[in-house]
Design a protein around this motif. Structure first.
Motif, PDB file in Angstrom:
ATOM      1  N   ASN B  30       1.835   8.109   3.286  1.00 32.60           N
ATOM      2  CA  ASN B  30       0.447   8.582   2.961  1.00 32.60           C
ATOM      3  C   ASN B  30      -0.335   8.443   4.166  1.00 32.60           C
ATOM      4  OD1 ASN B  30       1.224   9.898   0.384  1.00 32.60           O
ATOM      5  ND2 ASN B  30       0.850   7.836  -0.542  1.00 32.60           N
ATOM      6  N   ALA B  31      -0.395   7.394   4.724  1.00 33.84           N
ATOM      7  CA  ALA B  31      -1.511   6.943   5.609  1.00 33.84           C
ATOM      8  C   ALA B  31      -0.971   7.196   7.088  1.00 33.84           C
ATOM      9  CB  ALA B  31      -2.179   5.529   5.269  1.00 33.84           C
ATOM     10  N   MET B  32      -1.843   7.659   8.054  1.00 35.75           N
ATOM     11  CA  MET B  32      -1.558   7.805   9.397  1.00 35.75           C
ATOM     12  C   MET B  32      -2.799   7.282  10.112  1.00 35.75           C
ATOM     13  SD  MET B  32       0.833  11.004   9.643  1.00 35.75           S
ATOM     14  CE  MET B  32       1.403  10.748  11.153  1.00 35.75           C
ATOM     15  N   SER B  94       1.722   4.208   7.482  1.00 36.73           N
ATOM     16  CA  SER B  94       1.994   3.531   6.470  1.00 36.73           C
ATOM     17  C   SER B  94       2.097   4.085   4.904  1.00 36.73           C
ATOM     18  CB  SER B  94       1.048   2.140   6.355  1.00 36.73           C
ATOM     19  OG  SER B  94      -0.280   2.576   5.735  1.00 36.73           O
ATOM     20  N   ASP B  95       2.640   3.422   3.994  1.00 38.40           N
ATOM     21  CA  ASP B  95       2.741   4.054   2.711  1.00 38.40           C
ATOM     22  C   ASP B  95       1.296   3.981   1.963  1.00 38.40           C
ATOM     23  OD1 ASP B  95       4.757   1.575   1.013  1.00 38.40           O
ATOM     24  OD2 ASP B  95       2.363   1.595   1.542  1.00 38.40           O
ATOM     25  N   SER B 100       1.159  -3.059   2.921  1.00 44.26           N
ATOM     26  CA  SER B 100       2.086  -2.155   3.603  1.00 44.26           C
ATOM     27  C   SER B 100       2.278  -2.146   5.011  1.00 44.26           C
ATOM     28  CB  SER B 100       2.165  -0.842   3.015  1.00 44.26           C
ATOM     29  OG  SER B 100       0.813  -0.164   3.209  1.00 44.26           O
ATOM     30  N   PRO B 101       3.261  -2.653   5.674  1.00 46.38           N
ATOM     31  CA  PRO B 101       3.073  -2.613   7.375  1.00 46.38           C
ATOM     32  C   PRO B 101       2.962  -1.271   7.773  1.00 46.38           C
ATOM     33  CG  PRO B 101       5.225  -2.935   6.548  1.00 46.38           C
ATOM     34  CD  PRO B 101       4.446  -2.639   5.383  1.00 46.38           C
ATOM     35  N   LEU B 102       2.466  -1.441   8.986  1.00 44.26           N
ATOM     36  CA  LEU B 102       2.108  -0.227   9.693  1.00 44.26           C
ATOM     37  C   LEU B 102       3.653   0.333  10.644  1.00 44.26           C
ATOM     38  CD1 LEU B 102      -1.392  -0.383  11.573  1.00 44.26           C
ATOM     39  CD2 LEU B 102      -0.609   0.758   9.298  1.00 44.26           C
ATOM     40  N   HIS B 103       3.965   1.479  10.639  1.00 40.22           N
ATOM     41  CA  HIS B 103       4.933   1.729  11.827  1.00 40.22           C
ATOM     42  C   HIS B 103       4.398   2.468  12.781  1.00 40.22           C
ATOM     43  CE1 HIS B 103       8.174   1.008   8.648  1.00 40.22           C
ATOM     44  NE2 HIS B 103       7.233   0.968   7.914  1.00 40.22           N
ATOM     45  N   PHE B 104       4.815   1.967  13.970  1.00 37.31           N
ATOM     46  CA  PHE B 104       4.277   2.625  15.099  1.00 37.31           C
ATOM     47  C   PHE B 104       5.130   3.551  15.911  1.00 37.31           C
ATOM     48  CE2 PHE B 104       0.067   0.646  15.904  1.00 37.31           C
ATOM     49  CZ  PHE B 104       0.017  -0.407  14.996  1.00 37.31           C
ATOM     50  N   GLY B 105       4.603   4.584  16.634  1.00 37.08           N
ATOM     51  CA  GLY B 105       5.345   5.397  17.581  1.00 37.08           C
ATOM     52  C   GLY B 105       5.311   4.663  18.763  1.00 37.08           C
TER      53      GLY B 105
END
Lengths: 110, 113
Positions: B30-32, B94-95, B100-105
């Protein structure tokens, strides 16, 4: 304020322990995080600690939280060359805003 | 492999030009977020989006705009680039739930000349 501060550099010998320190300002932070950034890559979550905990251990990683002093630390036992990276602490504000520290570059030498 | 894709990897841009940095995630998060990373300053939040159709300003939003037309895409636009926008830009998702952890590019290295 929303400052999260770290020292910029740390150099350790392979096999020694590394301790990376962080100070934050918002006492209402619910979670505090440690992220690792390897060269040319984005950040990856290493570990986190909930604000009602004093310590969390995960294999070679130990996180200590001193809420009174707003101080967070990450200890890496038996540091290896593969641990060389930039380490960021971060605090979460109002559940939707993650504030990162300035990052600490860890260099491990043989 | 699920994750976040950023494009381009790097770009040299003349001052005054318009530029859009692309970010796509396939995790249905959901979140960016968009961050910029500068030496000695860490990561600073530019803009974020809690869900498709909504956006918000971060710490350093001036000179940047974002849109969130759908769940997967979150482009960052520099309408008229300036040299102070030279930086490495990271998109993350992140969800959106607490903790919830951040997933990075892997980042976009932008140089404005």
């Amino acid at each position: 304020g929303e400052d999260v501060e770290q020292s910029l550099f740390l150099s350790v010998r392979e096999g020694d322990s590394s301790v990376i320190n962080c100070t934050y300002t918002d006492s209402s932070s619910t979670y505090l995080y440690w992220y690792k950034q390897e060269p040319g890559a984005g950040l990856q979550l290493l570990t986190y600690i909930f604000s009602n905990m004093d310590m969390k251990q995960d294999q070679r990683l130990t996180v200590l939280l001193n809420k009174k002093d707003k101080h967070l630390s990450l200890r890496i036992a038996d540091t290896q060359t593969g641990d060389s990276a930039i380490y960021f602490c971060a605090e979460i504000l109002n559940t939707d805003k993650l504030i990162f520290g300035t990052g600490t570059r860890l260099q491990v030498f043989p | 492999i699920a994750g976040i894709t950023q494009a381009p990897t790097s770009q040299i841009l003349a001052a005054g030009r318009r530029m859009t940095l692309r970010c796509t995630q396939d995790m249905r998060h959901n979140a960016m977020y968009w961050y910029r990373q500068d030496l000695g300053l860490g990561l600073r939040l530019i803009h974020y989006s809690n869900t498709a159709g909504t956006t918000g300003k971060g710490e350093v939003p001036d000179g940047y705009s974002v849109s969130r037309a759908n769940t997967d895409d979150f482009p960052l636009t520099l309408a008229s680039a300036v040299p102070s926008q030279t930086s490495v830009y990271f998109c993350a998702s992140s969800d959106g739930t607490a903790n919830s952890p951040l997933h990075f590019g892997n980042g976009t290295r932008l140089t404005v000349t």
